[in-house]
Design a protein around this motif. Structure first.
Motif, PDB file in Angstrom:
ATOM      1  N   HIS A   1      40.117  27.040  42.769  1.00 19.34           N
ATOM      2  CA  HIS A   1      41.483  27.564  42.802  1.00 19.34           C
ATOM      3  C   HIS A   1      42.063  27.529  41.399  1.00 19.34           C
ATOM      4  O   HIS A   1      41.929  26.539  40.697  1.00 19.34           O
ATOM      5  CB  HIS A   1      42.367  26.689  43.716  1.00 19.34           C
ATOM      6  N   PHE A   2      42.705  28.618  41.014  1.00 13.73           N
ATOM      7  CA  PHE A   2      43.512  28.611  39.781  1.00 13.73           C
ATOM      8  C   PHE A   2      44.961  28.776  40.219  1.00 13.73           C
ATOM      9  O   PHE A   2      45.411  29.897  40.458  1.00 13.73           O
ATOM     10  CB  PHE A   2      43.132  29.765  38.853  1.00 13.73           C
ATOM     11  N   GLY A   3      45.669  27.663  40.364  1.00 12.94           N
ATOM     12  CA  GLY A   3      47.011  27.762  40.929  1.00 12.94           C
ATOM     13  C   GLY A   3      46.922  28.334  42.336  1.00 12.94           C
ATOM     14  O   GLY A   3      46.219  27.786  43.180  1.00 12.94           O
TER      15      GLY A   3
ATOM     16  N   VAL B   1      42.658  32.026  44.565  1.00 16.13           N
ATOM     17  CA  VAL B   1      41.383  31.442  44.977  1.00 16.13           C
ATOM     18  C   VAL B   1      40.280  32.327  44.394  1.00 16.13           C
ATOM     19  O   VAL B   1      39.951  33.376  44.939  1.00 16.13           O
ATOM     20  CB  VAL B   1      41.272  31.360  46.507  1.00 16.13           C
ATOM     21  N   ALA B   2      39.714  31.913  43.259  1.00 24.04           N
ATOM     22  CA  ALA B   2      38.746  32.757  42.555  1.00 24.04           C
ATOM     23  C   ALA B   2      37.382  32.706  43.231  1.00 24.04           C
ATOM     24  O   ALA B   2      36.664  33.701  43.280  1.00 24.04           O
ATOM     25  CB  ALA B   2      38.634  32.325  41.094  1.00 24.04           C
ATOM     26  N   VAL B   3      37.006  31.527  43.737  1.00 22.29           N
ATOM     27  CA  VAL B   3      35.769  31.375  44.497  1.00 22.29           C
ATOM     28  C   VAL B   3      36.131  30.653  45.789  1.00 22.29           C
ATOM     29  O   VAL B   3      36.807  29.621  45.758  1.00 22.29           O
ATOM     30  CB  VAL B   3      34.716  30.566  43.697  1.00 22.29           C
TER      31      VAL B   3
ATOM     32  N   ASN C   1      34.446  43.905  39.876  1.00 19.77           N
ATOM     33  CA  ASN C   1      35.177  43.125  38.869  1.00 19.77           C
ATOM     34  C   ASN C   1      36.198  42.209  39.511  1.00 19.77           C
ATOM     35  O   ASN C   1      36.914  42.620  40.415  1.00 19.77           O
ATOM     36  CB  ASN C   1      35.904  44.074  37.917  1.00 19.77           C
ATOM     37  N   GLY C   2      36.250  40.963  39.026  1.00 21.69           N
ATOM     38  CA  GLY C   2      37.229  40.031  39.568  1.00 21.69           C
ATOM     39  C   GLY C   2      36.802  39.393  40.869  1.00 21.69           C
ATOM     40  O   GLY C   2      37.574  38.685  41.508  1.00 21.69           O
ATOM     41  N   ALA C   3      35.539  39.601  41.270  1.00 26.35           N
ATOM     42  CA  ALA C   3      35.066  39.065  42.542  1.00 26.35           C
ATOM     43  C   ALA C   3      34.836  37.558  42.471  1.00 26.35           C
ATOM     44  O   ALA C   3      34.721  36.889  43.496  1.00 26.35           O
ATOM     45  CB  ALA C   3      33.765  39.768  42.944  1.00 26.35           C
ATOM     46  N   GLY C   4      34.762  37.025  41.264  1.00 22.07           N
ATOM     47  CA  GLY C   4      34.549  35.574  41.132  1.00 22.07           C
ATOM     48  C   GLY C   4      33.144  35.203  40.676  1.00 22.07           C
ATOM     49  O   GLY C   4      32.762  34.035  40.727  1.00 22.07           O
ATOM     50  N   LYS C   5      32.376  36.188  40.201  1.00 24.88           N
ATOM     51  CA  LYS C   5      30.982  35.924  39.812  1.00 24.88           C
ATOM     52  C   LYS C   5      30.902  34.961  38.626  1.00 24.88           C
ATOM     53  O   LYS C   5      30.162  33.977  38.650  1.00 24.88           O
ATOM     54  CB  LYS C   5      30.275  37.243  39.458  1.00 24.88           C
ATOM     55  N   THR C   6      31.682  35.274  37.573  1.00 21.18           N
ATOM     56  CA  THR C   6      31.643  34.410  36.382  1.00 21.18           C
ATOM     57  C   THR C   6      32.179  33.024  36.698  1.00 21.18           C
ATOM     58  O   THR C   6      31.624  32.010  36.257  1.00 21.18           O
ATOM     59  CB  THR C   6      32.431  35.062  35.238  1.00 21.18           C
ATOM     60  N   THR C   7      33.233  32.979  37.494  1.00 21.04           N
ATOM     61  CA  THR C   7      33.786  31.678  37.893  1.00 21.04           C
ATOM     62  C   THR C   7      32.732  30.865  38.639  1.00 21.04           C
ATOM     63  O   THR C   7      32.594  29.653  38.423  1.00 21.04           O
ATOM     64  CB  THR C   7      35.032  31.876  38.776  1.00 21.04           C
ATOM     65  N   PHE C   8      31.966  31.531  39.490  1.00 24.88           N
ATOM     66  CA  PHE C   8      30.893  30.858  40.228  1.00 24.88           C
ATOM     67  C   PHE C   8      29.879  30.256  39.250  1.00 24.88           C
ATOM     68  O   PHE C   8      29.453  29.102  39.390  1.00 24.88           O
ATOM     69  CB  PHE C   8      30.230  31.871  41.174  1.00 24.88           C
TER      70      PHE C   8
HETATM   71  N1  LIG Z   1      40.083  30.134  33.691  1.00 30.21           N
HETATM   72  C1  LIG Z   1      40.753  30.929  34.567  1.00 30.21           C
HETATM   73  N2  LIG Z   1      42.067  30.704  34.809  1.00 30.21           N
HETATM   74  C2  LIG Z   1      42.732  31.484  35.679  1.00 30.21           C
HETATM   75  N3  LIG Z   1      42.189  32.507  36.365  1.00 30.21           N
HETATM   76  C3  LIG Z   1      40.896  32.769  36.172  1.00 30.21           C
HETATM   77  C4  LIG Z   1      40.096  32.008  35.250  1.00 30.21           C
HETATM   78  N4  LIG Z   1      38.839  32.493  35.259  1.00 30.21           N
HETATM   79  C5  LIG Z   1      38.849  33.520  36.124  1.00 30.21           C
HETATM   80  N5  LIG Z   1      40.058  33.697  36.683  1.00 30.21           N
HETATM   81  C6  LIG Z   1      40.422  34.692  37.689  1.00 30.21           C
HETATM   82  O1  LIG Z   1      39.517  34.533  38.748  1.00 30.21           O
HETATM   83  C7  LIG Z   1      39.168  35.804  39.287  1.00 30.21           C
HETATM   84  C8  LIG Z   1      37.660  35.977  39.236  1.00 30.21           C
HETATM   85  O2  LIG Z   1      37.276  36.196  37.890  1.00 30.21           O
HETATM   86  P1  LIG Z   1      35.767  36.251  37.425  1.00 30.21           P
HETATM   87  O3  LIG Z   1      35.052  35.095  37.984  1.00 30.21           O
HETATM   88  O4  LIG Z   1      35.769  36.397  35.955  1.00 30.21           O
HETATM   89  O5  LIG Z   1      35.258  37.606  38.107  1.00 30.21           O
HETATM   90  P2  LIG Z   1      33.954  38.461  37.831  1.00 30.21           P
HETATM   91  O6  LIG Z   1      33.077  37.735  36.902  1.00 30.21           O
HETATM   92  O7  LIG Z   1      33.352  38.648  39.191  1.00 30.21           O
HETATM   93  O8  LIG Z   1      34.428  39.770  37.282  1.00 30.21           O
HETATM   94  C9  LIG Z   1      39.912  36.842  38.482  1.00 30.21           C
HETATM   95  O9  LIG Z   1      41.093  37.190  39.182  1.00 30.21           O
HETATM   96  C10 LIG Z   1      40.250  36.119  37.213  1.00 30.21           C
HETATM   97  O10 LIG Z   1      41.431  36.611  36.630  1.00 30.21           O
END
Ligand SMILES: Nc1ncnc2c1ncn2[C@@H]1O[C@H](COP(=O)(O)OP(=O)(O)O)[C@@H](O)[C@H]1O
Ligand SMILES: [Mg+2]
Lengths: 316, 249
Positions: free
Chosen positions: B12-14, B17-19, B38-45
């Motif tokens: 969670h970012f505030g 819910v990114a993942v 885009n924005g699905a949460g892949k990088t966050t994962f």
């Molecule tokens: N460090 C962070 N702080 C706040 N929000 C974030 C952060 N990293 C990613 N997000 C948000 O989490 C969501 C998923 O992002 P991300 O994982 O980068 O997606 P993807 O890689 O699938 O494109 C997006 O809405 C992004 O703005």
């Protein structure tokens, strides 16, 4: 061929340093001034181990410089009248303080790191300033002198002979600088440069960045405290200004002035600083403004420092 | 035993819910793809798996060991290496110097104040081998910051491989590349997977790349797993087509 070219700057630096007392007089200087250049050059190079090669700015290195200075002075005054022992004690005190303070601040970055190093530095300044009975307070630590060196087979009178003292300083400088050069070319040194270049990448290559920055800080402070001991021995005196924040600032100025990406840069910066200070302060009270203006011009027009300019000239 | 088991992790970012409750199991030698808009949460994962930040919920087990609260460099030491969506390299160092750092770390030398001649020769040889494999040997003494985007990506992948990872995490390795560069990187990944049995988790955008490479695919959408299966199953999945393939086409 290219290895030879790399050795040329080293040869020039060592030749100049080895002969300095013999021509300083001819160009209007004196041996003590030469010693100051080498001592402050060591301090600036030590700072640059952290600043230029790890990418971490400390604005509190005068604290460890000053601890070295008081360490050697108080050892000779109160404990044992031995110059080498005094140097060892001064270096040990400065390094121990750096180990403790380094552990407290190693998670901080950028300006925060710099500000907290100033704050810790000022603590030592006030101790030296206030603790009159032991440190001599504002008047400084007097009533002691560097002692002749007893090498077993001969005695070297570093007190009576400025030249002899200069060569002691140069020998210590050489050992310190060689150690730093060796470290910077080692796998450990390469991890520091990696941290400077990209901390995130370094972390994800498996480098525990805090541990390495702590080590770099402690190594840097070890060498700066050795410089501090030599500084006190040079004038048989030290006072709280040796560990005040503006002294820390001077080290940063020397490193940036000479070029913090080059190994010898800070030595050149220290030489310019010391000579300018010596000359300008005999002309005007306000020598710091002259240094300040000169410093700003260099930073604005030659961000890589004096050695940076020379290097580009040579390359083109 | 599975190499990686991610169990029900959330971030969670505030309020965002990114993942959201994602689980993933990777077997040794497997090439797993993670796709999603885009924005699905892949990088966050990836950030959760590699230890960039801790998960809000859930746990991560690597090689039978719970690493949920382990620092990133410890995960690297256990055998996990990653690249970033936006290339992270040492731009002002040469290709050779970039590779030398991870090779020395992998050799357990990160604290060494010197090297013997033999150790130094071994490290140089390994650096040379990696440059050959990555197709960047002819640029060994160039600054990485001056190289093409493709060569920079190749350098970053080889830096991660220099760590001899048991699991390699690649975040959109072909993003922003031309056809030729994409082909080169894809070929490199395929070789690693086929010939060296390298376990890989790969985030990709380019569907052509994925369907020919991956053993299995996980599809993320809005932080949650939308579908999971072989490339053929994913291609046939209607929800995936609606949520992702439809948009991409
Ligand atoms: N460090 C962070 N702080 C706040 N929000 C974030 C952060 N990293 C990613 N997000 C948000 O989490 C969501 C998923 O992002 P991300 O994982 O980068 O997606 P993807 O890689 O699938 O494109 C997006 O809405 C992004 O703005
Ligand atoms: Mg992404």
């Amino acid at each position: 061929m290219s290895a030879l070219r790399q050795q040329v700057p080293n040869a020039v630096v060592w030749l100049v340093l080895l002969t300095m007392p013999y021509w300083m007089g001819a160009v209007g200087g004196y041996t003590e001034l030469a010693s100051r250049v080498v001592v402050l050059g060591l301090a600036a190079m030590a700072l640059n181990f952290l600043l230029g090669f790890t990418g971490v700015l400390s604005f509190g290195h005068a604290a460890y410089f000053g601890l070295g200075a008081y360490g050697v002075g108080m050892t000779i005054k109160y404990l044992v009248p031995s110059t080498p022992l005094g140097i060892l004690v001064g270096a040990a005190v400065g390094t121990l303080a750096a180990m403790v303070i380094g552990a407290l601040i190693v998670k901080l970055r950028g300006v925060y790191f710099a500000m907290v190093t100033i704050a810790f530095g000022q603590v030592f300044f006030f101790i030296a300033f206030r603790w009159n009975e032991v440190t001599g307070g504002d008047d400084g630590l007097t009533g002691w002198k560097r002692q002749a060196l007893d090498l077993g087979f001969t005695r070297v009178d570093i007190l009576g002979s400025d030249k002899a003292f200069y060569y002691l300083v140069l020998a210590v400088f050489a050992a310190c600088v060689a150690a730093m050069a060796l470290l910077l070319r080692s796998p450990f040194g390469r991890t520091l440069i990696a941290i400077r270049e990209n901390e995130r990448r370094a972390r994800f290559l498996g480098i525990p960045v805090e541990q390495h920055i702590w080590l770099s800080f402690v190594i840097s402070c070890f060498f700066v405290s050795i410089a501090g001991t030599l500084y006190a021995l040079l004038s048989n005196f030290t006072d709280p200004r040796a560990l005040r924040w503006d002294q820390s600032g001077n080290f940063v100025i020397m490193a940036v002035l000479g070029g913090m990406r080059s190994f010898w840069g800070p030595l050149i910066g220290a030489a310019i600083f010391v000579v300018l200070q010596d000359y300008v302060s005999s002309q005007t009270e306000n020598w710091m403004s002259v240094i300040g203006v000169f410093f700003m011009l260099v930073v604005l027009f030659f961000p890589r420092g004096v050695l940076g300019i020379l290097r580009r000239r040579l390359a083109s | 035993m599975s190499l990686l088991q991610v169990r029900d992790v959330s971030k969670h970012f505030g309020k965002l819910v990114a993942v959201d409750g994602v689980s993933l199991t990777v077997e040794p030698g497997e090439l797993r793809a993670v796709i999603g808009p885009n924005g699905a949460g892949k990088t966050t994962f990836f950030n959760l798996v590699s230890g960039f930040f801790p998960p809000t919920r859930g746990s991560i087990v690597f090689d039978g060991r719970d690493i949920t609260s382990l620092s990133e460099h410890r995960r690297v030491r256990l055998g996990m290496a990653r690249t970033f969506q936006v290339t992270e390299i040492f731009p002002e160092l040469t290709v050779r110097e970039n590779l030398r750092v991870p090779v020395e770390v992998a050799a357990g030398r990160r604290l060494s104040p010197w090297l013997t001649k033999a150790a130094d020769a071994g490290i140089r040889a390994r650096v040379g081998e990696l440059m050959e494999m990555g197709g960047i040997a002819d640029k060994a003494d160039r600054l990485v910051g001056e190289l093409s985007h493709g060569d920079q990506r190749a350098t970053e992948i080889m830096m991660s491989l220099a760590l001899n990872p048991r699991l390699l995490l690649l975040d959109e390795p072909t993003a922003g590349m031309g056809d030729q560069e994409t082909y080169n990187i894809t070929r490199l990944i395929r070789r690693l997977h086929r010939d060296q049995k390298q376990s890989i988790v790969l985030i990709e955008h380019d569907m052509r790349v994925i369907f020919h490479l991956a053993d299995r695919i996980m599809v993320l959408a809005e932080g949650a797993v939308l579908a999971e299966g072989t490339p053929d199953e994913i291609a046939a999945d209607e929800r995936v087509q609606a949520a992702y393939l439809g948009k991409a086409a």
